[in-house]
Design an enzyme around this catalytic site. Sequence first.
Site, PDB file in Angstrom:
ATOM      1  N   SER A  49       0.781  -1.060  -0.001  1.00 33.90           N
ATOM      2  CA  SER A  49       0.109  -0.020   0.021  1.00 33.90           C
ATOM      3  C   SER A  49       0.814   1.270   0.044  1.00 33.90           C
ATOM      4  CB  SER A  49      -0.835  -0.034   1.151  1.00 33.90           C
ATOM      5  OG  SER A  49      -0.426  -0.390   2.493  1.00 33.90           O
TER       6      SER A  49
ATOM      7  N   HIS B 198      -5.580  -3.105  -2.882  1.00 36.15           N
ATOM      8  CA  HIS B 198      -5.188  -2.146  -4.132  1.00 36.15           C
ATOM      9  C   HIS B 198      -5.063  -2.626  -5.309  1.00 36.15           C
ATOM     10  CE1 HIS B 198      -4.201   1.181  -1.078  1.00 36.15           C
ATOM     11  NE2 HIS B 198      -3.679   0.246  -0.268  1.00 36.15           N
TER      12      HIS B 198
ATOM     13  N   LYS C  16     -11.756   1.496  -1.900  1.00 35.44           N
ATOM     14  CA  LYS C  16     -10.792   2.158  -2.768  1.00 35.44           C
ATOM     15  C   LYS C  16     -11.349   1.981  -4.318  1.00 35.44           C
ATOM     16  CE  LYS C  16      -7.503   1.407   0.923  1.00 35.44           C
ATOM     17  NZ  LYS C  16      -6.969   0.376   1.938  1.00 35.44           N
TER      18      LYS C  16
HETATM   19  C1  LIG Z   1      -7.062   0.073   3.164  1.00 36.94           C
HETATM   20  C2  LIG Z   1      -6.355  -0.953   3.468  1.00 36.94           C
HETATM   21  C3  LIG Z   1      -7.006  -1.763   4.302  1.00 36.94           C
HETATM   22  C4  LIG Z   1      -8.237  -1.644   5.338  1.00 36.94           C
HETATM   23  O1  LIG Z   1      -9.315  -1.503   4.516  1.00 36.94           O
HETATM   24  P1  LIG Z   1     -10.567  -0.530   5.285  1.00 36.94           P
HETATM   25  O2  LIG Z   1     -11.778  -0.791   4.158  1.00 36.94           O
HETATM   26  O3  LIG Z   1     -10.042   0.915   4.801  1.00 36.94           O
HETATM   27  O4  LIG Z   1     -10.645  -0.603   6.681  1.00 36.94           O
HETATM   28  C5  LIG Z   1      -6.379  -3.267   4.299  1.00 36.94           C
HETATM   29  N1  LIG Z   1      -5.482  -3.669   3.804  1.00 36.94           N
HETATM   30  C6  LIG Z   1      -4.849  -2.794   2.845  1.00 36.94           C
HETATM   31  C7  LIG Z   1      -3.629  -3.281   2.141  1.00 36.94           C
HETATM   32  C8  LIG Z   1      -5.117  -1.479   2.778  1.00 36.94           C
HETATM   33  O5  LIG Z   1      -4.531  -0.595   2.075  1.00 36.94           O
END
Ligand SMILES: *Cc1c(COP(=O)(O)O)cnc(C)c1O
Length: 397
Positions: free
Chosen positions: A186, A214, A246
């Site tokens: 990330s 992602h 996302k």
């Molecule tokens: C954003 C993210 C999460 C968490 O997801 P949310 O729905 O925002 O709680 C988990 N793993 C990765 C790699 C992320 O980037």
Amino acid sequence: MQTSWREALLVEQAERRAAGLWRRRRIVSTPQSVNIAIANEESAKQSRINFSSNDYLGLANHMRLINAAAAASERWGVGSGGSHLVSGHYRPHQALEATLADFVGAEAALLFSSGYMANLALATSFVGKGDLILQDKLNHASLIDGARLSYAQYQRYAHLDLAQVDRLLKSKAHKRCLLMTDSVFSMDGDQAPLLKLERLARAHNALLIVDDAHGFGVLGDNGRGSLNACGVAPQGNVLMMATLGKALGSYGAFVAGDAVFIEHLIQTARTYTYTTALPAMLAVASHEALNLLQEEGQQLQEKLQQNIGYFKSRAETLGLRLMPSNTAIQPWLIGDATAACAAASALANAGLDAVAIRPPTVPKGSARLRIALSAEHSLDNIDTLLAAMQKVSIGKS
Ligand SMILES: *Cc1c(COP(=O)(O)O)cnc(C)c1O
């Protein structure tokens, strides 16, 4: 004499500021899109081109999602009123789970209220005392926190070091083993070799868990995700987790895999049982995002890939040193936390938003600007960013 809580906290906060690690919430005064405004940074331009978003396809403020959510709130109300196991599991949840499972090629899928909670569930439901969790050093904090909660022995391996994974899997000091990895890292944007990890996991009967926060929506056939892109199915000893907040522009998360594993999560995951279900209206919005992906995903992904390619090649021509990444996450390594903040401010003054990522989110000495590209950016937007980056880097040297 004992120091008061207040004094101790103030000292700690002063240290945090001095180290360039102070975190401030920026107040966004527009919907999420490639053009946003920040209301509370007076020294900089308020209106900015947004390079700080995980909304990679521009769906967060897409009319189709807005209309779906509005209609769904009329139909289902706002709150879900209970957990999934009591009175909070609605028809839209059930329908979305079926579509998600089908889309990613899994037997079943299970919605969670967030990716953070899904990862806590995955790390704690399948292993415990006497077991082992292996994780890439650069995994997301939610996977790390899950491992800490699990009572299993927890070991991190050097980033992408498959030889080390192999050694650790062979050690046999454990009963069961979970191998957990981000697919797209990330804060770095690079990718895990999922096919190789799947083979290693299979050879040692480990359960492989892939966090595709992602990759889902942007990689693989019509956005089916990183596993799909690597030719690995979320079946057998492979589970995938992806977020809906996302690239899908909505909110929530899901786990997909064989039905037995999904059922086990329903039966045992504490972050599933003891929390209010995701509102049905959000499940409807996510479902609309999924429909949109199946219809126009490919064009959006191609546009995003074009932007990534353009950014990378122009940056190289201009002599800007980026970290090795082929994804929408294109970090510009600065190093020092204070310098990273200064670079972010300089960009903000030029009407560009790219947030500085500092320790403890990234290792000490590796503060960076995490530039996130979107299918919605124009080449003009990207040129503006590159010109400002070049100015900053000339100013530095
Ligand atoms: C954003 C993210 C999460 C968490 O997801 P949310 O729905 O925002 O709680 C988990 N793993 C990765 C790699 C992320 O980037």
